[in-house]
Design a protein around this motif. Structure first.
Motif, short mmCIF file in Angstrom:
data_model
loop_
_atom_site.label_atom_id
_atom_site.label_comp_id
_atom_site.label_asym_id
_atom_site.label_seq_id
_atom_site.Cartn_x
_atom_site.Cartn_y
_atom_site.Cartn_z
N ALA A 10 24.60 11.07 55.23
CA ALA A 10 23.14 11.20 55.14
C ALA A 10 22.52 9.86 54.83
N VAL A 11 21.52 9.46 55.62
CA VAL A 11 20.85 8.17 55.44
C VAL A 11 19.39 8.42 55.11
N SER A 12 18.87 7.70 54.11
CA SER A 12 17.46 7.85 53.73
C SER A 12 16.93 6.53 53.22
N ALA A 13 15.62 6.34 53.40
CA ALA A 13 14.95 5.14 52.87
C ALA A 13 14.48 5.42 51.45
N VAL A 14 14.77 4.50 50.52
CA VAL A 14 14.34 4.63 49.13
C VAL A 14 13.51 3.40 48.78
N HIS A 15 12.86 3.45 47.60
CA HIS A 15 11.93 2.37 47.23
C HIS A 15 12.61 1.02 47.13
N SER A 16 13.91 1.00 46.79
CA SER A 16 14.60 -0.27 46.60
C SER A 16 15.39 -0.71 47.82
N GLY A 17 15.42 0.11 48.88
CA GLY A 17 16.17 -0.27 50.06
C GLY A 17 16.56 0.93 50.90
N LEU A 18 17.86 0.99 51.26
CA LEU A 18 18.35 2.05 52.13
C LEU A 18 19.58 2.69 51.51
N LEU A 19 19.59 4.02 51.44
CA LEU A 19 20.66 4.77 50.77
C LEU A 19 21.47 5.54 51.81
N ILE A 20 22.80 5.33 51.78
CA ILE A 20 23.72 6.07 52.65
C ILE A 20 24.64 6.87 51.74
N GLU A 21 24.69 8.19 51.95
CA GLU A 21 25.53 9.08 51.15
C GLU A 21 26.59 9.70 52.04
N ILE A 22 27.83 9.67 51.56
CA ILE A 22 28.94 10.32 52.26
C ILE A 22 29.40 11.47 51.37
N ILE A 23 29.16 12.68 51.84
CA ILE A 23 29.33 13.88 51.01
C ILE A 23 30.45 14.72 51.59
N ASP A 24 31.43 15.09 50.76
CA ASP A 24 32.47 16.02 51.19
C ASP A 24 32.63 17.11 50.14
N ASN A 25 33.31 18.19 50.51
CA ASN A 25 33.60 19.28 49.57
C ASN A 25 35.10 19.42 49.38
#
Length: 461
Positions: free
Chosen positions: A377-392
């Motif tokens: 999941a990629v999203s823009a945040v106030h300090s830059g760019l956030l990439i999250e790799i999520i598994d279960n």
């Protein structure tokens, strides 16, 4: 030998403080002596002025005798002369004193408040003043001379000197004791620190320094203690690192050597020969990957890792990574989905950025069960760019999360060969993120899954 530094510090403090004290004592002594002389001169002027007023009121033999008689019982002396400096009366018993005085001191005019003829107590036996006696017609009819023997002043100064010498002795003694205590108090912890650093230089990091001081020495002690702990940790890490490298290199080499011997010495069927050669190839590839990872880490540690940034369109880039990783996910019966807004871009090294994502996805494959889903999941945040790799997947115990990105660290040592990998993947990811000026953080719960967050900071902010 141990007290050499304390002796130097003590002597330095002693010389400085003693110099200051002697300067102050000398100044105070001179002030007191001058003040005493000034007081006596002022008193002498006041007494002479009193006689002046009396004689101006009545300048006759009886009054002159009365003035002289008043000084006989006092510690001062008086001499009354006429306008021509002829002595009319004197409290001195020795006429030579009067003659010597009249020969040595002359003056042109006398102020109404009186004139100080001499206040030098070192060169003369008396300090003296003179007042002019004026009649009602404004004519000078005589003079009143006042005398004070300098012997009394020398006696007072001698007594003052004795007090000063006694005070100086006490002050110097106390100063010496205090400086000795202070210098030892300063040097003692320094000697302990020297002893501790000596042990550290020989490889013994089990040092313990007192942590009670709240000053700069306390800060230094805590810094040395922290350094000892860090060096001890690094020593253990280095030993474990070398042992792990030896193990990681030995294992594929053992497989390669063993199966090569089997292929060479035994007459195998074509099927078995292909099987063993495939194992040799797989182990050779693992060995190559391990060496490449070690070389990458060495370059990163020495800041020799070149980062060539360019603008990356994230949606297209991650789609290509997804296609590349699909066979691995398909083989494990897992799914990979990418959630990235189409307008987002990132300034990064494409090759190293792909290495970061692939390493993290590879970990998710290894430590997740069949049928699991991994989300990027990629999203823009106030300090830059956030990439999250999520598994279960299996998740990481809380106690292991602070160390999970250390070199060769594994949550379970026994799983080394079961899940594959060298234990360097997350360490490389961390160093690559640092090289990009980004941050990496891990949130995980056992048996529930792991979320790895990559924050690429906006270089314009």
């Amino acid at each position: 030998m141990k007290f050499r530094l304390s002796l130097k510090i003590g002597l330095m403090f002693f010389v400085i403080i003693l110099g200051l004290e002697l300067t102050m004592v000398f100044f105070l002594h001179n002030v007191l002596v001058d003040s005493r002389i000034e007081d006596e001169v002022s008193s002498l002027l006041a007494r002479g002025h009193s006689h002046q007023l009396t004689l101006e009121h009545s300048f006759d033999e009886e009054t002159i005798y009365h003035v002289t008689l008043m000084e006989v019982a006092a510690n001062t002396d008086v001499m009354v002369t006429d306008a021509d400096q002829q002595v009319l009366s004197s409290s001195f018993q020795n006429q030579r004193v009067e003659e010597a005085f009249l020969q040595n001191f002359t003056f042109d005019s006398v102020p109404r408040k009186g004139l100080i003829l001499n206040d030098d107590i070192d060169s003369f036996s008396y300090i003296n003043t003179v007042h002019e006696i004026i009649n009602g017609n404004g004519e000078t009819i005589g003079y009143v001379y006042m005398f004070l023997s300098t012997d009394s002043l020398h006696a007072v100064i001698h007594q003052l000197n004795e007090h000063f010498w006694l005070t100086a002795f006490i002050v110097i003694s106390l100063t010496t004791i205090i400086i000795f205590i202070l210098s030892v108090n300063i040097v003692k912890p320094l000697l302990k620190m020297k002893e501790a650093t000596g042990k550290m230089s020989k490889g013994d990091f089990s040092v313990s320094l007192p942590n009670t001081r709240k000053d700069e020495l306390g800060d230094l002690a805590r810094s040395i203690q922290t350094l000892a702990h860090d060096l001890d940790y690094l020593k253990k890490e280095r030993n474990e690192f070398l042992a792990t490298i030896a193990h990681e290199l030995r294992t594929p080499l053992t497989y390669i050597k063993g199966y090569a011997d089997v292929v060479q010495k035994r007459k195998l069927s074509a099927k078995d020969e292909d099987k063993y050669l495939k194992i040799i190839q797989e182990e050779s590839e693992k060995l190559t990957e391990l060496i490449d990872d070690l070389l990458d880490l060495a370059k990163l540690d020495q800041n020799q890792f070149e980062i060539k940034k360019e603008m990356i369109h994230l949606a297209n880039f991650l789609e290509q990574v997804q296609l590349k990783m699909e066979p691995a996910f398909y083989e494990k019966k897992m799914s990979l989905s990418v959630q990235c807004p189409n307008q987002l871009s990132l300034c990064a090294d494409p090759r190293r950025f792909e290495q970061i994502i692939v390493n993290l996805l590879d970990n998710s494959i290894h430590y997740s069960n069949s049928g699991s889903e991994v989300i990027v999941a990629v999203s823009a945040v106030h300090s830059g760019l956030l990439i999250e790799i999520i598994d279960n997947g299996q998740g990481i115990p809380a106690s292991d999360i602070p160390h999970i990105m250390d070199k060769f660290y594994r949550v379970e040592k026994a799983r080394t060969r079961k899940y594959g990998g060298s234990g360097l993947g997350l360490a490389i990811v961390k160093e690559l993120m640092n090289a990009h000026g980004g941050d990496i953080s891990i949130q995980s719960k056992e048996n529930k899954g792991t979320t790895i967050q990559l924050l690429f900071k906006d270089e314009k902010k």
